[in-house]
Design an enzyme around this catalytic site. Sequence first.
Site: not given
Ligand code: ACO
Length: 302
Positions: A90, A224, A254
Site C-alpha cells: 500500500c 494512505h 482501502n
Molecule cells: N464485522 C463484525 N465484527 C468483526 C469484523 C467485521 N467485519 N471483523 C472483525 N470483527 C470482530 C472480531 O472478530 C473481534 O471480535 P471478538 O472481540 O469477539 O474477538 C472484534 O470484531 C474486534 O476485532 P479487532 O480486530 O480487535 O477490531 P479492530 O478494532 O482492531 O478493527 C480492523 C479491525 C478494522 C481490521 C483494524 O484492526 C484495522 O483497520 N487494522 C489495520 C488494517 C489495515 O489497515 N490493513 C491494511 C494495511 S496495508 C494495506 O493497506 C494493504
Amino acid sequence: MLAGFLDTSDEWIVTRTGIHTRRLLSGETLRELALKAARAAMDASGLRPQDIDYLICSNVANSYVSPSLGSIILGPLGCCCPTFDMNGACAGLVYALDVADAFLKSKDVKNILVVAAEQPSRFCNWHDRATSVLFGDGASALVVTRGEGFFDFRLTGNTHTDVMYYKRAMEPTPYDCVKEPTTPLVMEGREVFRLAVEASIQDVDTLLERNGMKGSDIDLFLLHQANMRIIECIREHLEQPREKFPTNIQKYGNTSSASIGILIDELSRAGELKDGATLMLSAFGGGFVTGAALLKWSSITY
Ligand code: ACO
C-alpha cells in the site's frame, strides 16, 4: 450487502473503519481502470505519449504475473518508453515517486508517468469478515516532471510476513512436487493497526525534523486511506486540525497503493490543491513497508 453473507454489520464497519461504500471491478478489468487513470493524468498534463520517458506501475497483484501491468498498458497509451512494476504494497505510490524522483535526478529523463492500479477484491478471502470489508478496487496516476517539487522522502522496511500476506499458486517441478495453492489475504488487523500508526508517525516526525519544519508548516497531510481511526491517531499525535487531513476512505475503502493518488486527484479537481502547497504523503503496507514524502505541489494544467 456484506451482512447478507458475512457475520458483520454496517454499524461495525462504519464505526471501526469509517468506510461507508467501496467500488469493486465487475464488468471492467484492472487493465481498463489503469488505462483510464493514466490517460486522465496525461490529458491533464498536456503531454503527448512520446513525451513520457518512463512508466512506473505500482501494483500488488493482477491476473498477469508477467508481463507487468506497465507493459500491458504501455502500448494502448501510445507510449514506447521503458516500464516496470513495483510492489511496495500500500506504500507503493510513495515508493514509485521516490524512484521517479531519483530517475529525474540521475537519468536523462524529463517526464515519468506513475500509475498505481489495484484490485484487492481479487485477493481477499470473501468468507473472512476481518479483511473483505476493508478493501476497494481503484487506480490513480500522476505525471512527475523534472523540477523542484520533492524535498525529501523517508522509506522504511522490516519483515513481518506473518501479520499480512497473500500467497499465489506455484507450479510443481520435477524436484519439488508440491503444488502450492493460492492463500487469499491473511491479516492480523490489530497488529497492522499498531505498526501502521507507529511507523507513519515516525516517518512524518523524521521528515519534519530533518527539514526543520513543524506540523503547522504542512498545508495538507495526505495519508494512505486504510482506516479512519489510523488517520485520526496520526492526526492527534501531530496536533493538527482535521481540515488538514482530507479523507475519502468513506467512499472507496482501502484501495491499497492507489489511495493517495485518488485523494490527490479529487482534491486537485475540487481546486483544493493550491500551487505551492506543502504536502506530506504517508503510507504503510504489507511487508511491513512504509513511505513518506514531503513535497511542494505544482500542477501543470489543472
Ligand atoms: N464485522 C463484525 N465484527 C468483526 C469484523 C467485521 N467485519 N471483523 C472483525 N470483527 C470482530 C472480531 O472478530 C473481534 O471480535 P471478538 O472481540 O469477539 O474477538 C472484534 O470484531 C474486534 O476485532 P479487532 O480486530 O480487535 O477490531 P479492530 O478494532 O482492531 O478493527 C480492523 C479491525 C478494522 C481490521 C483494524 O484492526 C484495522 O483497520 N487494522 C489495520 C488494517 C489495515 O489497515 N490493513 C491494511 C494495511 S496495508 C494495506 O493497506 C494493504
